[in-house]
Design an enzyme around this catalytic site. Structure first.
Site, PDB file in Angstrom:
ATOM      1  N   HIS A  76       0.826  -1.217   0.000  1.00 23.03           N
ATOM      2  CA  HIS A  76       0.000   0.000   0.000  1.00 23.03           C
ATOM      3  C   HIS A  76       0.857   1.262   0.000  1.00 23.03           C
ATOM      4  CE1 HIS A  76      -4.137  -1.829   1.055  1.00 23.03           C
ATOM      5  NE2 HIS A  76      -3.360  -2.765   0.563  1.00 23.03           N
ATOM      6  N   ASP A  77       2.051   1.187   0.589  1.00 22.68           N
ATOM      7  CA  ASP A  77       2.964   2.337   0.525  1.00 22.68           C
ATOM      8  C   ASP A  77       3.545   2.472  -0.888  1.00 22.68           C
ATOM      9  OD1 ASP A  77       4.274   4.561   1.672  1.00 22.68           O
ATOM     10  OD2 ASP A  77       6.123   3.405   1.875  1.00 22.68           O
ATOM     11  N   ASP A  93       7.880   5.157  -0.162  1.00 14.12           N
ATOM     12  CA  ASP A  93       8.453   6.385   0.389  1.00 14.12           C
ATOM     13  C   ASP A  93       8.008   6.670   1.826  1.00 14.12           C
ATOM     14  OD1 ASP A  93       5.791   6.923   0.079  1.00 14.12           O
ATOM     15  OD2 ASP A  93       6.033   8.632  -1.278  1.00 14.12           O
ATOM     16  N   SER A  95       5.144   7.316   2.876  1.00 13.62           N
ATOM     17  CA  SER A  95       4.070   8.315   2.995  1.00 13.62           C
ATOM     18  C   SER A  95       2.844   7.766   3.715  1.00 13.62           C
ATOM     19  CB  SER A  95       3.671   8.847   1.616  1.00 13.62           C
ATOM     20  OG  SER A  95       3.050   7.834   0.848  1.00 13.62           O
ATOM     21  N   HIS A 200      -1.193 -13.277  -1.267  1.00 14.36           N
ATOM     22  CA  HIS A 200      -2.509 -13.638  -0.721  1.00 14.36           C
ATOM     23  C   HIS A 200      -2.570 -15.103  -0.294  1.00 14.36           C
ATOM     24  CE1 HIS A 200      -5.086  -9.986  -2.237  1.00 14.36           C
ATOM     25  NE2 HIS A 200      -4.108  -9.641  -1.410  1.00 14.36           N
ATOM     26  N   ASP A 206      -9.890  -8.828   7.416  1.00 16.60           N
ATOM     27  CA  ASP A 206     -10.558  -8.433   8.660  1.00 16.60           C
ATOM     28  C   ASP A 206     -11.778  -7.575   8.385  1.00 16.60           C
ATOM     29  OD1 ASP A 206      -8.741  -9.646  10.368  1.00 16.60           O
ATOM     30  OD2 ASP A 206      -7.433  -7.889  10.462  1.00 16.60           O
ATOM     31  N   ASP A 218      -6.807 -18.665   1.670  1.00 18.89           N
ATOM     32  CA  ASP A 218      -6.658 -20.077   1.279  1.00 18.89           C
ATOM     33  C   ASP A 218      -6.633 -20.911   2.554  1.00 18.89           C
ATOM     34  OD1 ASP A 218      -4.069 -20.031   2.328  1.00 18.89           O
ATOM     35  OD2 ASP A 218      -3.051 -20.506   0.453  1.00 18.89           O
ATOM     36  N   THR A 220      -4.302 -22.589   3.832  1.00 21.32           N
ATOM     37  CA  THR A 220      -2.997 -22.692   4.505  1.00 21.32           C
ATOM     38  C   THR A 220      -2.355 -21.303   4.643  1.00 21.32           C
ATOM     39  OG1 THR A 220      -2.002 -23.103   2.334  1.00 21.32           O
ATOM     40  CG2 THR A 220      -2.527 -25.048   3.685  1.00 21.32           C
ATOM     41  N   ASP A 225       2.517 -21.188  -0.064  1.00 22.35           N
ATOM     42  CA  ASP A 225       2.412 -22.330  -0.975  1.00 22.35           C
ATOM     43  C   ASP A 225       1.473 -21.966  -2.120  1.00 22.35           C
ATOM     44  OD1 ASP A 225      -0.103 -22.290   0.127  1.00 22.35           O
ATOM     45  OD2 ASP A 225       0.062 -24.236   1.125  1.00 22.35           O
TER      46      ASP A 225
HETATM   47  C1  HEM Z   1      -3.577  -6.064  -6.748  1.00 24.64           C
HETATM   48  C2  HEM Z   1      -4.643  -5.964  -6.084  1.00 24.64           C
HETATM   49  C3  HEM Z   1      -4.877  -6.245  -4.633  1.00 24.64           C
HETATM   50  C4  HEM Z   1      -6.082  -6.097  -4.025  1.00 24.64           C
HETATM   51  C5  HEM Z   1      -7.388  -5.642  -4.660  1.00 24.64           C
HETATM   52  C6  HEM Z   1      -5.904  -6.484  -2.656  1.00 24.64           C
HETATM   53  C7  HEM Z   1      -6.908  -6.476  -1.707  1.00 24.64           C
HETATM   54  C8  HEM Z   1      -6.792  -6.945  -0.415  1.00 24.64           C
HETATM   55  C9  HEM Z   1      -7.847  -6.937   0.556  1.00 24.64           C
HETATM   56  C10 HEM Z   1      -9.251  -6.380   0.339  1.00 24.64           C
HETATM   57  C11 HEM Z   1      -7.378  -7.498   1.681  1.00 24.64           C
HETATM   58  C12 HEM Z   1      -8.141  -7.715   2.987  1.00 24.64           C
HETATM   59  C13 HEM Z   1      -7.990  -6.520   3.890  1.00 24.64           C
HETATM   60  C14 HEM Z   1      -8.842  -6.700   5.130  1.00 24.64           C
HETATM   61  O1  HEM Z   1     -10.069  -6.696   5.006  1.00 24.64           O
HETATM   62  O2  HEM Z   1      -8.285  -6.926   6.217  1.00 24.64           O
HETATM   63  C15 HEM Z   1      -6.013  -7.864   1.431  1.00 24.64           C
HETATM   64  C16 HEM Z   1      -5.192  -8.467   2.343  1.00 24.64           C
HETATM   65  C17 HEM Z   1      -3.844  -8.657   2.151  1.00 24.64           C
HETATM   66  N1  HEM Z   1      -3.117  -8.300   1.038  1.00 24.64           N
HETATM   67 FE1  HEM Z   1      -3.859  -7.654  -0.727  1.00 24.64          FE
HETATM   68  N2  HEM Z   1      -4.599  -6.868  -2.446  1.00 24.64           N
HETATM   69  C18 HEM Z   1      -3.926  -6.708  -3.622  1.00 24.64           C
HETATM   70  C19 HEM Z   1      -2.583  -6.936  -3.819  1.00 24.64           C
HETATM   71  C20 HEM Z   1      -1.692  -7.253  -2.812  1.00 24.64           C
HETATM   72  C21 HEM Z   1      -0.251  -7.253  -2.948  1.00 24.64           C
HETATM   73  C22 HEM Z   1       0.501  -6.900  -4.212  1.00 24.64           C
HETATM   74  C23 HEM Z   1       0.256  -7.615  -1.730  1.00 24.64           C
HETATM   75  C24 HEM Z   1       1.688  -7.775  -1.263  1.00 24.64           C
HETATM   76  C25 HEM Z   1       2.754  -7.827  -1.967  1.00 24.64           C
HETATM   77  C26 HEM Z   1      -0.851  -7.878  -0.854  1.00 24.64           C
HETATM   78  C27 HEM Z   1      -0.749  -8.350   0.432  1.00 24.64           C
HETATM   79  C28 HEM Z   1      -1.808  -8.598   1.273  1.00 24.64           C
HETATM   80  C29 HEM Z   1      -1.677  -9.227   2.577  1.00 24.64           C
HETATM   81  C30 HEM Z   1      -0.412  -9.776   3.195  1.00 24.64           C
HETATM   82  C31 HEM Z   1      -2.961  -9.237   3.138  1.00 24.64           C
HETATM   83  C32 HEM Z   1      -3.358  -9.798   4.500  1.00 24.64           C
HETATM   84  C33 HEM Z   1      -3.298  -8.759   5.564  1.00 24.64           C
HETATM   85  C34 HEM Z   1      -3.620  -9.342   6.921  1.00 24.64           C
HETATM   86  O3  HEM Z   1      -3.958 -10.537   7.021  1.00 24.64           O
HETATM   87  O4  HEM Z   1      -3.519  -8.587   7.897  1.00 24.64           O
HETATM   88  N3  HEM Z   1      -2.013  -7.632  -1.539  1.00 24.64           N
HETATM   89  N4  HEM Z   1      -5.670  -7.513   0.149  1.00 24.64           N
END
Ligand code: HEM
Ligand code: NAG
Ligand code: NAG
Ligand code: NAG
Ligand code: NAG
Length: 359
Positions: A76-77, A93, A95, A200, A206, A218, A220, A225
């Protein structure tokens, strides 16, 4: 050979045994702390940060909540950037925290406050840029997840002087076309996007289902994986009524609408399916795309490679690396979209259909 030099070479090889294969053994500089070694003396500054966050921020909790939060915020950053429009931010950065009062309020950053609360006290204690801290913490978080290949950490980011505007972070209810366009605008290809979404595999939501927290993507969520790529291609049978949600194949699992769309969009479907049961390829593509993401907007020529400071990630066992259909499901439940390439047949995990636990 004198006894002391035998001892020294033993201690050195012990110290180096944790170093990843990606970093060939070479002469390393002794750090002023008298304990650590680094390929570049500038990297010595990271050891106190590493020690503190391992013990006190991640608190040895493994590939779980804190690690997942630290990983998400690094994206997100970084994504606050455009290759064509300087008003969209300056990338990785810091921000998102430096201007947190603004950026954390954006809809797509719902939940990022958790990462801020986790990291802010440690950012305040250590003299590295906020931008570096966010990406360093994310790289360290990855080293907790079995199956990750050694991440890169480049050191020396310059902090933001202005916030990124709203709408740089993709939303789960956006179309795959819009998401891929936003990623491309930030310099990330469709292949990079699929590669990055391996994240993911160690993630959940949350804030999508108001009735549930820690709902994994998923079955796991503590293993890096390929199950995420398998399970997003299974026919959805459990309704997902909330905005940004699609029906999922297993009780207790949450499927993002965006992951569903990207799994089936002709621009990404074959890249997506190619990750199924292909641990090495998935992990390698992620390693490269993540390295690219981590330095978005920064001048790479001014950064120092401090990847050798990171601990080695745990390995995935061969049985963990074997993709499977969840209990009760089989190849008939696959909703494939990669025309001309059959979905690989996989074993079905034994037992009756189960529900996946929250994290
Ligand atoms: C490209 C489009 C992407 C979308 C639309 C997206 C959307 C989301 C959403 C909606 C969540 C759930 C947030 C919540 O309700 O707690 C999430 C979780 C997460 N996303 Fe993405 N994401 C994207 C790409 C990425 C990328 C590129 C990364 C990392 C390199 C990433 C890493 C994560 C991680 C680690 C979580 C879990 C956070 C947690 O369990 O606290 N996501 N994402
Ligand atoms: C913080 O680090 C910078 C270099 O990155 C250095 O110039 C400065 O003196 C340091 N400040 C403190 C308080 O250590
Ligand atoms: C949340 O739970 C309540 C009570 O069980 C239910 O009526 C409601 O439909 C649920 N909402 C969602 C979005 O699942
Ligand atoms: C998916 O499941 C639904 C409900 O069980 C069923 O009606 C539909 O035919 C299935 N689709 C595929 C592609 O298997
Ligand atoms: C898949 O599972 C269904 C339902 O249990 C079963 O009817 C079908 O024969 C299975 N298909 C294969 C290819 O194993």
């Amino acid at each position: 050979m004198a006894l002391t030099s035998i001892f020294v070479s033993f201690a050195l090889s012990a110290a180096l045994s944790g170093v990843s294969q990606a970093n060939p053994i070479r002469r390393r500089a002794a750090c002023p702390d008298g304990v650590n070694y680094a390929n570049n003396a500038a990297c010595c500054a990271l050891f106190p940060v590493l020690e503190d966050i391992q013990t006190n921020m991640f608190a040895d909790s493994g590939c779980a909540d804190a690690a997942h939060a630290a990983l998400r915020v690094s994206f997100h950053d970084a994504i606050g950037f455009s290759t064509s429009d300087p008003s969209q931010g300056t990338g990785a950065d810091g921000s998102i925290f430096i201007f947190g009062e603004q950026e954390i309020g954006y809809d797509a950053n719902l939940g990022i406050a958790d990462a801020f609360n986790l990291e802010a006290p440690f950012i305040a204690k250590h003299n590295i840029s906020v931008a570096d801290f966010i990406q360093f913490a994310a790289a360290v978080s990855l080293t907790k997840c079995p199956g990750v290949l050694p991440p890169t950490f480049m050191f020396g980011r310059v902090d933001a002087t202005a916030p990124a505007p709203d709408n740089t972070v993709p939303e789960p209810f956006q179309s795959s076309t819009d998401i891929l366009a936003r990623m491309a605008d930030a310099g990330l290809t469709a292949a990079d996007t699929v590669a990055l979404l391996a994240s993911h595999s160690i993630a959940g939501a949350d804030d999508i289902d108001p009735n549930a927290t820690g709902v994994p993507f998923d079955s796991t969520p503590s293993l890096f994986d390929t199950q995420f790529f398998v399970e997003t291609l299974l026919n959805g049978t459990v309704p997902g009524p909330n905005q940004g949600q699609a029906s999922s194949p297993i009780q207790g699992e949450l499927r993002l609408q965006s992951d569903f769309e990207l799994a089936h969009d002709p621009a990404t479907a074959c890249l997506w399916q190619a990750n199924v049961n292909n641990q090495q390829a998935m992990a390698q593509a992620f390693q490269q795309a993540f390295a690219k993401m981590q330095i978005i907007g920064q001048d790479a020529s001014t950064l120092v490679d401090c990847s050798d400071v990171l601990p080695a990630p745990p390995a995935l066992s061969a049985s963990q690396a074997q993709a499977f259909f969840p209990p009760g499901l089989n190849i008939s439940d696959v909703q494939g979209s990669c025309d001309g390439t059959p979905f690989p047949n996989l074993p079905t995990a034994p037992g009756a259909a189960v529900s996946v636990n929250s994290m």
